[in-house]
Enzyme design. Structure first.
Site, mmCIF file in Angstrom:
data_model
loop_
_atom_site.group_PDB
_atom_site.id
_atom_site.type_symbol
_atom_site.label_atom_id
_atom_site.label_comp_id
_atom_site.label_asym_id
_atom_site.label_seq_id
_atom_site.Cartn_x
_atom_site.Cartn_y
_atom_site.Cartn_z
ATOM 1 N N ASP A 145 -10.869 2.200 -3.096
ATOM 2 C CA ASP A 145 -11.254 1.625 -1.919
ATOM 3 C C ASP A 145 -13.112 1.797 -1.783
ATOM 4 O O ASP A 145 -13.318 1.184 -0.842
ATOM 5 C CB ASP A 145 -10.913 2.789 -0.856
ATOM 6 C CG ASP A 145 -9.453 2.512 -0.245
ATOM 7 O OD1 ASP A 145 -9.175 1.366 -0.828
ATOM 8 O OD2 ASP A 145 -8.934 3.377 0.369
ATOM 9 N N ASP A 197 0.839 -1.212 -0.118
ATOM 10 C CA ASP A 197 -0.103 -0.041 -0.051
ATOM 11 C C ASP A 197 0.842 1.273 -0.011
ATOM 12 O O ASP A 197 2.243 1.363 0.179
ATOM 13 C CB ASP A 197 -0.936 0.019 1.222
ATOM 14 C CG ASP A 197 -2.304 0.718 0.867
ATOM 15 O OD1 ASP A 197 -2.388 1.621 0.140
ATOM 16 O OD2 ASP A 197 -3.203 0.279 1.625
#
Ligand code: GLA
Length: 713
Positions: free
Chosen positions: A525, A455
């Site tokens: 997301d 990430d």
């Protein structure tokens, strides 16, 4: 490699043929390298006429400015985007690149050397055409042969030119949780800039373009397209010049750029890929997908379809514990999940996003015996194990930051802007690079980890690097990314079999550069299924469904409170690489059996879905009530059709769907995605029937979905 051949300066013509495309360029009477043709493949017997510079336009636009140069230096009255702009040590800023020599390593590749007319600055242009798709890979190596350093202020990988015509330009923009918006606009005079100044690829624009000619549409007409393989600040400009020609230039973003090249040093640009389709924008994305699967991905040319994963992030947030994860793992295994992934929260003093990034030891409260018991449990359940990391970041509240406050990007004495309470480690530094590689290597050596979700949850600010001389500090824009790539490459080499996902708060780092080292990406997301439909549509214009991970999550959705059925959520995620991110602790028995059935059904079509040819029969873009997406396996043995209704009014039914890409003479048996026959449609018919007559789909209401498979008999 063949030795450099000194070519006669003028009139040399270079030609590359691949797939259905031909690309030709040549040396004009001034010694400039000029594009001659880029389009549908021409006969091998066709002779492309040698280059002749464009004429001037009155006293304002010189031939140098008007000629569609392959790689123009900024000098000699160039007002278009330059491919290369430098400042010499004596203050001279004029750079005019002329042809010097070329080599032809093989029939699909050409290397052309250019040199400034007076000074020892050379540029080697690399060209490689893919024989299957006709997609070109172009990049440049800039070398300083001067005794003094030069400062590179602008460096493109390549410039591509198109002759005057009416064109439409498609491009992708977005924001966090709203990536992959398709924009389409006519190209007019002037310049459209697509870029990131963020030090990374960014959610806000993606380094991809497609240009259609005239009334080119999804399945018809000519389209040119391309993507830049770079995960740092980038720029693509689409410029229509004063003579209506179009030039697409892509490379490092010149904003705040300044790469000092000492005597004898070289700078490699990223690769700017580009291709041509005579089947419209749909053909363009099919070529891009095929090329990425076969040439770009780490497992190319035959990447395995992705394992179906379970990820606990939306279920447990930071609250990961050994017992909680083991309980979820048992439930995931019972569904037929292949890979169990523990997300954020397992390390350091990580309870919220306030602390812990940088401290990559296992949190003792959450996992008193380390990760081993959980990993063993996951394996005993027949799954492999994946783990979340965010290697380039640090929270100020961490042991790492307390020990090395100088390791972050910053300008000494200036504020350090935090986002999500974190700062960016300066990966351009060798010690930081060694630390990051070191902890990841240790993690993979000490644990049986099959997969990393990598990430990157913020963009750069205050990008200072004060440990090197001032003149070299801006090299951070290049060296950071090169070190990122080298860490990924070294990890893969040292731990063969490791698979990696590129995530950046969703789709903030998706490009063909990172995809050379990572197997999949997290597109957003935002996992709401209706939003995902448009995101999938935008994403798949540029990248294959294989790399597009899509989780089934809980309903009502946390971001917008929309309620959808589990089957609908599944059928949306099944048009990509399927994952589950729901809280399985809350599932009913019925949910579990629906999931089991659909995961099993997915395996029957997955390869076609994620690696086949994609046809957007009805795009969800622009507020359409319906979506129909079809995929066909490369051997045309299987077709898969997904149909979605968003919200129909007045009982309006689904439009009849005519398929594409099947074999007209072959017979295809129709069933729903789970293999059941359907009432009211033929059980089997020819490809011609499905493509000409089509299929009627009984679907109306809100958020309804159906999926079908067509198997060749
Ligand atoms: C990012 C990712 C999410 C999740 C969180 C964890 O937002 O995109 O999927 O991993 O970080 O903090």
């Amino acid at each position: 490699m063949a030795a450099a051949v000194a070519e006669p300066a003028a009139k040399t013509v270079f030609r590359l043929d691949g797939g259905d495309a031909t690309y030709a360029f040549g040396v004009n009477e001034h010694g400039e390298l000029q594009q001659l043709y880029w389009g549908g493949r021409i006969a091998s017997t066709d002779a492309v006429a040698p280059a002749e510079a464009e004429r001037e336009w009155a006293s304002f636009d010189s031939p140098y400015n008007n000629t569609p140069q392959e790689y123009a230096g900024w000098g000699a009255g160039l007002f278009q985007e330059a491919a290369l702009k430098v400042t010499f040590a004596d203050g001279n800023r004029d750079l005019v690149l002329h042809y010097v020599a070329s080599t032809r390593p093989d029939v699909h590749s050409i290397e052309v050397k250019l040199k400034d007319i007076h000074r020892a600055v050379t540029v080697t242009l690399h060209y490689k055409i893919d024989p299957d798709t006709g997609i070109l890979a172009r990049s440049a190596t800039i070398e300083n042969g001067e005794p003094q350093p030069i400062l590179i202020e602008q460096a493109a990988a390549a410039a591509y030119s198109l002759p005057p015509a009416h064109y439409t330009h498609n491009y992708l923009t977005g924001r966090w949780a709203g990536e992959w918006t398709l924009n389409s606009e006519a190209i007019h005079g002037g310049e459209r800039v697509l870029e990131s100044r963020r030090g990374t690829t960014g959610h806000q624009a993606n380094p991809w373009f497609a240009i259609g000619k005239g009334d080119a549409d999804e399945e018809h007409g000519e389209a040119w397209f391309g993507a830049l393989a770079w995960s740092g600040s980038w720029r693509i400009t689409i410029e229509q010049d004063q003579l209506d020609k179009v030039r697409v230039t892509g490379g490092f973003n010149p904003f705040d750029f300044g790469y000092q090249l000492k005597s004898g040093e070289t700078l490699e640009t990223p690769v700017f890929y580009a291709g041509y389709s005579d089947r419209g924008f749909g053909g363009a994305s099919r070529l891009m997908a095929r090329f990425t699967l076969a040439e770009v991905l780490p497992q190319a040319p035959h990447p395995k379809p992705r394992p179906v994963i379970y990820n606990s992030w939306e279920a447990t947030g930071f609250d990961v514990t050994e017992a909680g994860q083991e309980a979820l793992a048992e439930k995931a295994a019972a569904l037929g999940i292949d890979r169990f992934v523990v997300d954020d929260g397992w390390f350091g003093q990580r309870k919220t996003d306030n602390a812990g990034l940088g401290d990559w030891y296992v949190n003792q409260q959450k996992f008193p015996n380390g990760l081993k018991p959980l990993i063993d449990k996951v394996h005993s359940l027949g799954m492999d194990f994946g783990l979340w990391v965010e290697p380039e970041m640090v929270n100020p509240d961490s042991d790492l930051y307390r020990k090395h406050p100088d390791w972050v990007l910053n300008f000494p004495g200036r504020p350090r802007t935090e986002e999500r309470n974190q700062l960016v480690l300066n990966l351009a530094r060798q010690d930081v690079r060694d630390y990051v590689f070191g902890f990841l290597d240790k993690l993979l050596t000490e644990n049986r980890i099959a997969f990393l979700k990598w990430d990157y949850n913020r963009n750069w600010s205050e990008p200072g690097w004060d440990q090197v001389p001032v003149a070299e500090q801006k090299q951070v824009y290049v060296k950071f990314i090169r070190n990122l790539y080298s860490i990924l490459a070294e990890l893969r080499a040292k731990h063969p079999g490791i698979e990696i996902e590129s995530c950046s708060g969703g789709g903030g780092r998706v490009d063909l550069g990172i995809l050379h080292y990572t197997d999949e990406v997290w597109p957003s997301d935002n996992t709401d299924p209706l939003d995902r439909l448009t995101q999938h549509d935008g994403f798949a214009r540029a990248y294959p469904a294989q790399v597009m991970l899509s989780w089934v999550t809980d309903s009502p959705h946390g971001m917008n409170n929309r309620t959808t059925s589990l089957a609908y959520r599944f059928l949306v995620s099944m048009e990509a690489s399927l994952g589950i991110g729901a809280n399985l602790d809350k599932w009913t028995e019925e949910d579990t059996s629906t999931a089991k059935r659909l995961i099993a059904a997915y395996h029957g079509v997955q390869k076609t879905v994620v690696q086949g040819d994609l046809y957007r029969l009805i795009s969800p873009a622009n507020g359409s009530e319906f979506t129909a997406t079809e995929m066909v396996s490369p051997d045309k043995g299987q077709g898969v059709l997904f149909a979605y209704v968003h919200s129909t009014q007045e009982g309006r039914g689904f439009p009849r769907v005519q398929l594409l890409g099947l074999e007209p003479a072959a017979t295809y048996a129709l069933s729903n995605i789970e293999g059941h026959t359907l009432p009211g449609t033929p059980a089997e018919a020819s490809g011609a029937w499905w493509m000409r007559h089509g299929i009627d789909i009984d679907l109306r209401g809100d958020f309804q979905a159906a999926a079908f498979r067509f198997d060749r008999k």
